[in-house]
Design a protein around this motif. Structure first.
Motif, PDB file in Angstrom:
ATOM      1  N   VAL A  66     -10.008   6.265  -6.630  1.00  0.00           N
ATOM      2  CA  VAL A  66     -10.158   6.332  -8.003  1.00  0.00           C
ATOM      3  C   VAL A  66     -10.241   4.312  -8.022  1.00  0.00           C
ATOM      4  O   VAL A  66      -9.766   3.909  -7.102  1.00  0.00           O
ATOM      5  CB  VAL A  66      -8.351   6.142  -7.928  1.00  0.00           C
ATOM      6  CG1 VAL A  66      -7.158   6.185  -7.088  1.00  0.00           C
ATOM      7  CG2 VAL A  66      -8.281   6.446  -9.045  1.00  0.00           C
ATOM      8  N   THR A  67     -10.480   3.885  -8.737  1.00  0.00           N
ATOM      9  CA  THR A  67     -10.785   2.561  -9.234  1.00  0.00           C
ATOM     10  C   THR A  67     -10.290   2.155 -10.650  1.00  0.00           C
ATOM     11  O   THR A  67     -10.331   3.196 -11.338  1.00  0.00           O
ATOM     12  CB  THR A  67     -11.919   2.009  -8.614  1.00  0.00           C
ATOM     13  OG1 THR A  67     -13.284   2.848  -9.975  1.00  0.00           O
ATOM     14  CG2 THR A  67     -12.212   2.333  -7.559  1.00  0.00           C
ATOM     15  N   GLU A 100       1.225  -1.332   0.337  1.00  0.00           N
ATOM     16  CA  GLU A 100      -0.111  -0.172   0.113  1.00  0.00           C
ATOM     17  C   GLU A 100       0.361   1.148   0.304  1.00  0.00           C
ATOM     18  O   GLU A 100       1.685   1.616   0.254  1.00  0.00           O
ATOM     19  CB  GLU A 100      -0.657  -0.291   1.162  1.00  0.00           C
ATOM     20  CG  GLU A 100      -2.874  -1.124   1.311  1.00  0.00           C
ATOM     21  CD  GLU A 100      -3.051  -0.809   2.162  1.00  0.00           C
ATOM     22  OE1 GLU A 100      -2.678  -0.207   3.411  1.00  0.00           O
ATOM     23  OE2 GLU A 100      -3.643  -1.201   2.595  1.00  0.00           O
ATOM     24  N   LEU A 101      -0.121   2.310  -0.785  1.00  0.00           N
ATOM     25  CA  LEU A 101       1.259   3.244  -0.379  1.00  0.00           C
ATOM     26  C   LEU A 101       0.251   4.793   0.081  1.00  0.00           C
ATOM     27  O   LEU A 101      -1.040   4.813  -0.971  1.00  0.00           O
ATOM     28  CB  LEU A 101       1.070   4.040  -2.060  1.00  0.00           C
ATOM     29  CG  LEU A 101       1.576   5.625  -2.161  1.00  0.00           C
ATOM     30  CD1 LEU A 101       3.359   5.750  -1.603  1.00  0.00           C
ATOM     31  CD2 LEU A 101       1.857   5.631  -3.617  1.00  0.00           C
ATOM     32  N   VAL A 138      -6.913   0.369  -6.693  1.00  0.00           N
ATOM     33  CA  VAL A 138      -8.156   1.450  -5.543  1.00  0.00           C
ATOM     34  C   VAL A 138      -7.312   2.581  -4.676  1.00  0.00           C
ATOM     35  O   VAL A 138      -6.272   1.887  -4.134  1.00  0.00           O
ATOM     36  CB  VAL A 138      -8.495   0.418  -4.872  1.00  0.00           C
ATOM     37  CG1 VAL A 138      -9.536   0.585  -3.876  1.00  0.00           C
ATOM     38  CG2 VAL A 138      -9.803  -0.506  -5.905  1.00  0.00           C
ATOM     39  N   GLY A 139      -7.949   3.016  -4.968  1.00  0.00           N
ATOM     40  CA  GLY A 139      -7.359   4.501  -3.770  1.00  0.00           C
ATOM     41  C   GLY A 139      -8.778   5.097  -3.041  1.00  0.00           C
ATOM     42  O   GLY A 139      -9.503   5.364  -3.547  1.00  0.00           O
ATOM     43  N   ALA A 140      -8.425   4.519  -1.626  1.00  0.00           N
ATOM     44  CA  ALA A 140     -10.269   5.465  -0.839  1.00  0.00           C
ATOM     45  C   ALA A 140      -8.939   6.197   0.015  1.00  0.00           C
ATOM     46  O   ALA A 140      -8.091   6.303   0.446  1.00  0.00           O
ATOM     47  CB  ALA A 140     -10.170   3.150   0.142  1.00  0.00           C
ATOM     48  N   ASN A 141     -10.510   7.117   0.521  1.00  0.00           N
ATOM     49  CA  ASN A 141      -9.461   7.919   1.149  1.00  0.00           C
ATOM     50  C   ASN A 141     -11.326   7.925   3.004  1.00  0.00           C
ATOM     51  O   ASN A 141     -11.627   6.684   2.570  1.00  0.00           O
ATOM     52  CB  ASN A 141      -9.785   9.242   1.110  1.00  0.00           C
ATOM     53  CG  ASN A 141     -11.426   9.476   0.137  1.00  0.00           C
ATOM     54  OD1 ASN A 141     -12.295   9.260   0.388  1.00  0.00           O
ATOM     55  ND2 ASN A 141     -11.082  10.405  -0.906  1.00  0.00           N
ATOM     56  N   VAL A 154      -5.551   5.949   0.737  1.00  0.00           N
ATOM     57  CA  VAL A 154      -4.769   4.546   0.186  1.00  0.00           C
ATOM     58  C   VAL A 154      -4.487   3.772  -0.912  1.00  0.00           C
ATOM     59  O   VAL A 154      -6.001   3.774  -1.116  1.00  0.00           O
ATOM     60  CB  VAL A 154      -5.404   3.995   1.671  1.00  0.00           C
ATOM     61  CG1 VAL A 154      -3.568   2.362   1.877  1.00  0.00           C
ATOM     62  CG2 VAL A 154      -4.253   4.664   3.037  1.00  0.00           C
ATOM     63  N   LEU A 155      -3.670   4.009  -1.403  1.00  0.00           N
ATOM     64  CA  LEU A 155      -3.004   3.584  -2.378  1.00  0.00           C
ATOM     65  C   LEU A 155      -3.472   1.551  -2.621  1.00  0.00           C
ATOM     66  O   LEU A 155      -2.570   1.967  -1.667  1.00  0.00           O
ATOM     67  CB  LEU A 155      -2.401   3.241  -3.855  1.00  0.00           C
ATOM     68  CG  LEU A 155      -2.564   4.735  -4.314  1.00  0.00           C
ATOM     69  CD1 LEU A 155      -1.989   5.415  -5.326  1.00  0.00           C
ATOM     70  CD2 LEU A 155      -3.861   4.658  -5.925  1.00  0.00           C
TER      71      LEU A 155
END
Length: 139
Positions: free
Chosen positions: A117-118, A9-10, A108-111, A90-91
């Motif tokens: 973003v997906t 994860e990033l 997937v980038g979640a906040n 978090v990507l």
């Protein structure tokens, strides 16, 4: 590179500076990316990140994992929940398909409010042969 491999994860703090500088760097001068008052007048609680900044961060996520020699062949993303200042994105990702030296990675980038973003990224990773050269040319 194998199907099912998970990428580390990033975590990206979403700062006001990141949002504004990303918009400026990508020449996106839409006021909702730098002016809080106008963003609020247009129904947003604050400024929010533009898709070009998100696209760049997705690219960074992939090259952080596969290395600087990785070549992004296709980036197909869709935005969802906005990235606002003060949140964290978090990507995460996993390899969905491998064809020789090319992989398709689900990203997937979640906040704090959902999925920002997906999408998928197709990336070619040059194969390194003994002696430090890539199969396609000199190192």
């Amino acid at each position: 590179m194998r199907v099912g491999d998970e990428l580390a994860e990033l975590t990206i703090p979403v700062t006001r500076t990141l949002i504004v500088s990303g918009a400026i760097a990508s020449r996106d001068y839409q006021d909702v990316h730098h002016d809080s008052v106008i963003a609020q007048e247009r129904g947003s609680p604050d400024i929010f990140m533009n898709i070009l900044t998100t696209n760049g961060l997705v690219g960074r996520f992939i090259t952080d994992h596969f290395g600087s020699g990785a070549i992004l062949r296709k980036v197909a993303i869709r935005l969802g929940a906005p990235n606002y200042p003060g949140d964290t994105m978090v990507l995460s990702g996993s390899v969905e398909k491998v064809d020789g030296d090319t992989a398709t990675v689900k990203v997937v980038g979640a906040n704090g409010i959902g999925k920002h973003v997906t999408g998928t990224v197709t990336v070619t990773v040059p194969v390194t042969v003994p002696g430090g050269t890539s199969a396609g040319g000199a190192a």
